[in-house]
Design a protein around this motif. Structure first.
Motif, mmCIF file in Angstrom:
data_model
loop_
_atom_site.group_PDB
_atom_site.id
_atom_site.type_symbol
_atom_site.label_atom_id
_atom_site.label_comp_id
_atom_site.label_asym_id
_atom_site.label_seq_id
_atom_site.Cartn_x
_atom_site.Cartn_y
_atom_site.Cartn_z
ATOM 1 N N THR A 34 -24.382 28.602 -87.642
ATOM 2 C CA THR A 34 -24.336 27.181 -87.303
ATOM 3 C C THR A 34 -24.779 26.350 -88.497
ATOM 4 O O THR A 34 -24.164 25.335 -88.826
ATOM 5 C CB THR A 34 -25.254 26.896 -86.096
ATOM 6 N N THR A 52 -24.060 20.679 -77.845
ATOM 7 C CA THR A 52 -24.579 21.675 -76.898
ATOM 8 C C THR A 52 -24.821 21.081 -75.518
ATOM 9 O O THR A 52 -24.546 21.728 -74.501
ATOM 10 C CB THR A 52 -25.866 22.321 -77.448
ATOM 11 N N VAL A 61 -23.157 29.545 -73.365
ATOM 12 C CA VAL A 61 -23.015 28.770 -74.597
ATOM 13 C C VAL A 61 -24.396 28.539 -75.195
ATOM 14 O O VAL A 61 -25.235 27.889 -74.592
ATOM 15 C CB VAL A 61 -22.315 27.414 -74.331
ATOM 16 N N VAL A 64 -23.297 24.338 -79.772
ATOM 17 C CA VAL A 64 -21.997 23.749 -80.071
ATOM 18 C C VAL A 64 -22.217 22.687 -81.147
ATOM 19 O O VAL A 64 -23.085 21.826 -81.003
ATOM 20 C CB VAL A 64 -21.346 23.095 -78.833
ATOM 21 N N THR A 65 -21.442 22.774 -82.216
ATOM 22 C CA THR A 65 -21.499 21.781 -83.277
ATOM 23 C C THR A 65 -20.101 21.212 -83.464
ATOM 24 O O THR A 65 -19.122 21.953 -83.547
ATOM 25 C CB THR A 65 -22.002 22.407 -84.595
ATOM 26 N N GLU A 77 -14.541 22.182 -83.610
ATOM 27 C CA GLU A 77 -15.645 22.553 -82.726
ATOM 28 C C GLU A 77 -16.094 23.972 -83.055
ATOM 29 O O GLU A 77 -15.279 24.887 -83.102
ATOM 30 C CB GLU A 77 -15.204 22.460 -81.265
ATOM 31 N N TYR A 78 -17.396 24.125 -83.268
ATOM 32 C CA TYR A 78 -17.989 25.428 -83.572
ATOM 33 C C TYR A 78 -18.846 25.834 -82.375
ATOM 34 O O TYR A 78 -19.709 25.074 -81.943
ATOM 35 C CB TYR A 78 -18.850 25.324 -84.832
ATOM 36 N N TYR A 79 -18.609 27.019 -81.848
ATOM 37 C CA TYR A 79 -19.360 27.533 -80.707
ATOM 38 C C TYR A 79 -20.075 28.817 -81.097
ATOM 39 O O TYR A 79 -19.478 29.711 -81.682
ATOM 40 C CB TYR A 79 -18.424 27.864 -79.542
ATOM 41 N N THR A 136 -18.932 33.978 -82.407
ATOM 42 C CA THR A 136 -18.691 32.575 -82.737
ATOM 43 C C THR A 136 -17.212 32.241 -82.580
ATOM 44 O O THR A 136 -16.357 33.106 -82.740
ATOM 45 C CB THR A 136 -19.135 32.254 -84.188
#
Length: 160
Positions: A34, A52, A61, A64-65, A77-79, A136
């Motif tokens: 992240t 998030t 989850v 979230v970024t 979106e990065y998870y 991810t």
């Protein structure tokens, strides 16, 4: 052409295909943290937000970024999810959603390896993608196709 040459060409083709499949499936990628994602997005001048809270109801989850350029032309979106099995399910579900939307005139690309999967879809001037590396996931939904290069360049720069 003699029967020997035909058999040799067929055997060579089978060997080459098998080798390509085996080496492709054994490739792996290191997941991007992240912090690395956020840092790289900020260096690009992107607006970075913690998303998030939008997923508080989903216990699988972790983080979230969200990253967007200043003009908000697209959002990456990065998870970070609880584990690889959850990430695989998340990837599969979103990939299925993309596939259900696709039309006759589209360009699909896929790639996979030991610990990653990528699905990209272009249609009607729109670009969308989902990529999983271990636990991810990167998700881009329905942005203008003109943004594809910027998105792919950013992901390549962070080795995702």
């Amino acid at each position: 052409m003699s029967i020997f040459k035909v058999k040799a060409v067929c055997l060579l083709a089978v060997f080459t295909l098998t080798f390509a499949l085996l080496t492709g499936c054994s490739q792996s990628k290191d997941p991007v943290s992240t912090g690395t994602f956020e840092s790289a997005a900020q260096q690009k001048g992107y607006i970075v937000q913690d998303g998030t809270d939008f997923f508080a109801a989903y216990d699988y989850v972790k983080l979230v970024t969200l990253a967007s350029p200043q003009d908000k032309a697209f959002q990456i979106e990065y998870y970070e999810l609880n584990d690889e099995a959850v990430a695989k399910s998340f990837y599969d579900s979103n990939k299925s959603n993309f596939i259900m939307m696709k039309g006759d005139e589209c360009l699909e690309t896929t790639d996979s390896g030991k610990n990653y999967e990528v699905y990209k879809l272009e249609m009607y001037g729109k670009f969308m993608m989902i990529e999983r590396v271990e636990n991810t996931v990167i998700y881009v939904h329905s942005t203008d196709s003109s943004n594809k290069t910027a998105i792919e360049t950013f992901l390549k720069e962070i080795n995702y």
